[in-house]
Design an enzyme around this catalytic site. Structure first.
Site, short mmCIF file in Angstrom:
data_model
loop_
_atom_site.label_atom_id
_atom_site.label_comp_id
_atom_site.label_asym_id
_atom_site.label_seq_id
_atom_site.Cartn_x
_atom_site.Cartn_y
_atom_site.Cartn_z
N ASP A 126 0.44 -7.21 -3.24
CA ASP A 126 -1.12 -6.64 -2.93
C ASP A 126 -1.71 -6.09 -4.33
O ASP A 126 -1.03 -5.85 -5.08
CB ASP A 126 -1.47 -6.08 -1.61
CG ASP A 126 -2.61 -6.54 -0.78
OD1 ASP A 126 -3.65 -6.48 -1.36
OD2 ASP A 126 -2.30 -6.98 0.42
N TRP A 139 -0.61 -2.64 8.56
CA TRP A 139 -1.21 -2.24 7.34
C TRP A 139 -0.83 -0.67 7.02
O TRP A 139 -0.98 0.00 7.86
CB TRP A 139 -2.45 -2.61 7.19
CG TRP A 139 -2.76 -4.10 7.42
CD1 TRP A 139 -3.32 -4.80 8.49
CD2 TRP A 139 -2.43 -5.18 6.66
NE1 TRP A 139 -3.16 -6.03 8.69
CE2 TRP A 139 -2.79 -6.53 7.29
CE3 TRP A 139 -1.71 -5.54 5.24
CZ2 TRP A 139 -2.61 -7.85 6.91
CZ3 TRP A 139 -1.55 -6.60 4.99
CH2 TRP A 139 -2.12 -7.76 5.42
N GLU A 153 -2.06 1.30 4.52
CA GLU A 153 -3.14 2.12 3.54
C GLU A 153 -3.10 3.77 3.78
O GLU A 153 -2.85 4.70 3.30
CB GLU A 153 -4.61 1.86 3.92
CG GLU A 153 -5.02 0.27 3.12
CD GLU A 153 -4.69 -0.66 4.29
OE1 GLU A 153 -3.91 -0.67 5.11
OE2 GLU A 153 -5.50 -1.75 3.82
N TRP A 160 -6.42 -13.59 12.53
CA TRP A 160 -6.43 -12.30 12.82
C TRP A 160 -7.80 -11.99 12.89
O TRP A 160 -7.95 -10.54 13.40
CB TRP A 160 -5.95 -11.75 11.23
CG TRP A 160 -6.60 -11.87 10.15
CD1 TRP A 160 -6.93 -12.94 9.35
CD2 TRP A 160 -7.73 -10.89 9.60
NE1 TRP A 160 -7.66 -13.01 8.34
CE2 TRP A 160 -8.18 -11.73 8.11
CE3 TRP A 160 -8.03 -9.95 9.84
CZ2 TRP A 160 -9.29 -11.00 7.43
CZ3 TRP A 160 -9.02 -9.02 8.92
CH2 TRP A 160 -9.51 -9.68 7.77
N TYR A 171 -3.61 -5.17 15.84
CA TYR A 171 -3.64 -4.36 14.70
C TYR A 171 -3.23 -2.70 14.63
O TYR A 171 -3.85 -2.18 15.26
CB TYR A 171 -5.14 -4.43 13.81
CG TYR A 171 -5.09 -5.67 12.98
CD1 TYR A 171 -4.34 -6.78 13.16
CD2 TYR A 171 -5.69 -5.38 11.71
CE1 TYR A 171 -4.70 -7.77 12.32
CE2 TYR A 171 -5.49 -6.44 10.68
CZ TYR A 171 -4.89 -7.53 10.99
OH TYR A 171 -4.97 -8.82 10.24
N PHE A 172 -1.94 -2.70 14.41
CA PHE A 172 -1.29 -1.30 15.03
C PHE A 172 -1.51 -0.40 13.71
O PHE A 172 -1.14 0.95 13.93
CB PHE A 172 0.39 -1.60 15.06
CG PHE A 172 0.83 -2.04 16.15
CD1 PHE A 172 0.10 -2.52 17.25
CD2 PHE A 172 1.98 -2.40 16.50
CE1 PHE A 172 0.18 -3.39 18.49
CE2 PHE A 172 2.54 -3.05 17.71
CZ PHE A 172 1.45 -3.44 18.77
N ASP A 173 -2.46 -0.69 12.82
CA ASP A 173 -3.03 0.60 11.97
C ASP A 173 -4.19 1.23 12.70
O ASP A 173 -4.44 2.13 12.31
CB ASP A 173 -3.05 -0.07 10.49
CG ASP A 173 -4.23 -1.08 10.49
OD1 ASP A 173 -4.59 -1.95 11.76
OD2 ASP A 173 -4.82 -1.34 9.43
N ARG A 214 0.72 -1.42 0.11
CA ARG A 214 0.04 0.21 -0.18
C ARG A 214 0.84 1.30 0.05
O ARG A 214 0.70 2.16 -0.88
CB ARG A 214 -0.93 0.15 1.14
CG ARG A 214 -2.11 -0.68 1.04
CD ARG A 214 -1.95 -2.50 0.53
NE ARG A 214 -3.13 -2.98 0.50
CZ ARG A 214 -3.72 -3.78 1.60
NH1 ARG A 214 -2.92 -4.00 2.53
NH2 ARG A 214 -4.63 -4.76 1.22
N ASP A 221 -6.31 -14.65 2.62
CA ASP A 221 -7.14 -13.98 3.04
C ASP A 221 -7.94 -13.04 2.08
O ASP A 221 -7.47 -13.23 0.83
CB ASP A 221 -6.65 -12.96 4.11
CG ASP A 221 -6.04 -11.78 3.53
OD1 ASP A 221 -4.93 -12.16 2.75
OD2 ASP A 221 -6.10 -10.61 3.78
N GLU A 222 -9.48 -12.85 2.46
CA GLU A 222 -10.24 -12.06 1.69
C GLU A 222 -10.27 -12.31 0.26
O GLU A 222 -9.77 -11.39 -0.48
CB GLU A 222 -9.76 -10.45 2.08
CG GLU A 222 -9.71 -10.18 3.47
CD GLU A 222 -9.18 -8.91 3.89
OE1 GLU A 222 -9.83 -8.14 4.57
OE2 GLU A 222 -8.44 -8.18 3.27
N HIS A 251 -6.10 -10.48 -3.45
CA HIS A 251 -5.29 -9.35 -3.47
C HIS A 251 -4.22 -9.54 -4.50
O HIS A 251 -2.98 -9.66 -4.46
CB HIS A 251 -4.52 -9.39 -1.95
CG HIS A 251 -5.58 -9.04 -0.73
ND1 HIS A 251 -5.89 -7.79 -0.98
CD2 HIS A 251 -6.08 -9.85 0.08
CE1 HIS A 251 -6.78 -7.58 0.41
NE2 HIS A 251 -6.93 -8.88 0.87
C1 ACM Z 1 -5.72 -9.13 6.90
O1 ACM Z 1 -5.89 -8.03 7.78
N1 ACM Z 1 -6.63 -9.05 5.87
C2 ACM Z 1 -5.11 -10.30 7.12
#
Ligand code: ACM
Length: 545
Positions: free
Chosen positions: A191, A481, A483, A407, A432-434, A162, A340-341, A262
């Protein structure tokens, strides 16, 4: 009388604090403060065998030079005024390979590790006992410490897709991990918004996949586009250099190559990887797009996209070639394959996928995802590598040897451990440090609220997990993450001091943890962060949740 009482009480409290709050984080297994101190002067020497302690001695001398203008000579033996580094190399397979002892007296400092890594961690503790400010007198309090970690896996993930961070910064980031006795760097390299690793066989991955034509401004889906091309990738030579740098600090790098979802950046480079190569990229709803909208493009906004890897022989051939190069580069036992996702839309409407499901007696598209991941696992196992995947790899059935990164809360981790699979805990709610670390965060963040005290209170072994399955929890990891993390200072700010709290969660015995003591110890650490010229959030009193 009242005044005298408070004065005496104050003295008693100060004495207690001196005993209990030597500013070491993570708090060691045992720590006994002693009287007196050791002072580094012009006659001080380092005693070490250069072959087994080279990384540690170099790290120490570089640190002393950088912050105190001192470089100590390295000798084979000395009678007094020495700092010795020894490693019990005679122990073939140490029971606690990261264990060390640190004994500081007015005459000497002795660090002894059960492995070179243990010796290195002894040094990291010593560094925390050095002055936190630039000073001519480097005075270190006498102490006796024995120490080893609670968990063998202590990780931090950095997303460089990102936003991209160059190798100079990645090395600074690795230094920070080392100082916190974190031993794993999970490098999220691919990604939808950028492919960041050179793959020699597929040059378009970085020629095309490493650039996006713009980035949204503001919170997703954004208020507009910055209309600026954004590019960045690491050459294989740069990656080798970073791997060596990390290895010198006893940090293993686990690369992540995201599949089957992704995948927009890879598909932009090689459209045949999609089940619908002729369909244009669909930006997320509401996104202001910069540049060409035809064909396959690297995404310019955040979120999850339906154009994923098609489970075709072309894709498997491609991924195997990519993973060949990745496996050859990274010495790590593990390769993270994402998982994931992965929306199932394109597989649902693809005749090819539906036939594949039928021909292989798969239940549905989740079964197809399991088939996909299991095939990749089999290939990597044949190369001597093991896979880690996000907890969605549980859906449709776990690949036989996979380690699960939990997660979406602790549920996936519990389920995987109950199935006798190794687990790494990384739940959004704790690591989740974002997420914002203060109620009134004034910079743009993804959302959520994760203050320091909440991280500190985390226990990676879920209370609901059966006692005989707890050993499947290898440890934990925080994820950053990016972003909304666009520059190095923001990386530091989001990590610190939450990574400091996490280090105690992952290293220290549960019974040694104490929030009030941590708050006192971290005050010294903040001074050290200033010395290291780091950005960090100094607030300690944010509500725990
Ligand atoms: C994730 O946060 N999509 C692993």
């Amino acid at each position: 009388m009242k005044k005298l009482f408070f004065l005496l009480l104050g003295c008693a409290v100060m004495q207690l604090q001196a005993q209990t709050t030597l500013p070491v984080i993570p708090v060691p297994v045992t720590l006994q403060a002693k009287s007196g101190s050791f002072t580094i002067n012009k006659q001080t020497v380092i005693v070490a065998k250069q072959d087994t302690e080279k990384e540690t001695v170099d790290f120490f001398n570089n640190y002393l030079t950088k912050y105190f203008g001192i470089k100590l000579p390295v000798v084979k033996s000395a009678a007094k005024n020495f700092i010795s580094f020894t490693t019990n190399t005679f122990i073939q397979a140490p029971e606690k390979p990261e264990r060390y002892t640190l004994n500081i007296s007015p005459a000497s400092i002795k660090i002894n590790g059960d492995s070179r890594q243990g010796t290195f961690y002894g040094l990291q503790t010593l560094i925390q006992l050095l002055p936190a400010e630039k000073t001519a007198a480097v005075k270190i309090p006498a102490v006796s410490i024995e120490d080893y970690p609670r968990f063998g896996y202590r990780g931090i993930m950095l997303d460089v897709s990102r936003h991209f961070f160059d190798t100079a910064f990645v090395k600074r980031f690795i230094d920070l991990l080392a100082l916190h006795k974190i031993n794993t760097f999970h490098w999220h390299l691919t990604d939808d918004q950028g492919w960041r690793i050179e793959i020699k066989k597929y040059p378009r991955l970085t020629e095309v996949g490493a650039c996006r034509n713009g980035t949204i401004t503001g919170h997703h889906p954004g208020t507009g586009s910055d209309n600026t091309k954004y590019c960045g990738y690491y050459t294989q030579q740069e990656i080798k250099d970073v791997i060596q740098y990390a290895a010198d600090r006893f940090i293993t790098i686990i690369p992540e190559i995201e599949l089957p979802g992704h995948a927009s950046a890879a598909i932009a480079a090689y459209p045949q990887l999609s089940c619908f190569p002729d369909e244009p990229t669909r930006p997320a709803k509401g996104v202001v797009w910069n540049g060409d909208t035809t064909g396959k493009n690297v995404q310019q906004a955040w979120g999850v996209y339906p154009d994923v890897f098609c489970p075709s022989e072309y894709t498997f051939g491609f991924l195997q070639d990519v993973l060949d190069e990745v496996a050859a580069l990274f010495p790590s036992k593990y390769i993270h394959i994402g998982g994931d996702e992965c929306p199932k839309d394109s597989w649902k409407r693809s005749e090819f996928c539906q036939k594949l499901i039928k021909d292989n007696n798969l239940k549905d598209e989740h079964g197809l995802q399991s088939y996909f991941v299991s095939r990749i696992e089999k290939y990597l196992n044949s190369k001597g590598k093991a896979i880690i995947g996000w907890d969605e790899i549980l859906e449709g059935g776990l690949a036989p040897n996979a380690t699960v990164m939990s997660w979406r809360g602790e549920k996936g981790g519990i389920e995987a451990a109950e199935q006798k699979h190794d687990v790494i805990m990384t739940p959004t709610t704790y690591v989740y440090f974002d997420y914002a670390q203060r109620r009134n965060e004034d910079s743009l963040v993804i959302g959520g609220y994760l203050p320091l005290q909440h991280v500190y209170g985390y226990d990676p072994v879920p209370a609901a997990l059966s006692a005989d399955k707890q050993h499947y929890v290898l440890g934990g990891q925080a994820n950053l993450w990016t972003e909304y993390v666009t520059n190095p200072a923001k990386v530091q700010y989001m990590l610190l001091p939450r990574m400091t709290a996490l280090s105690e969660v992952l290293w220290s015995p549960k019974q040694n943890k104490n929030w009030d003591s941590f708050k006192q110890r971290i005050a010294t650490q903040f001074k050290r962060f200033d010395l290291w010229q780091l950005a960090y959030y100094p607030g300690l009193d944010e509500p725990a949740k």
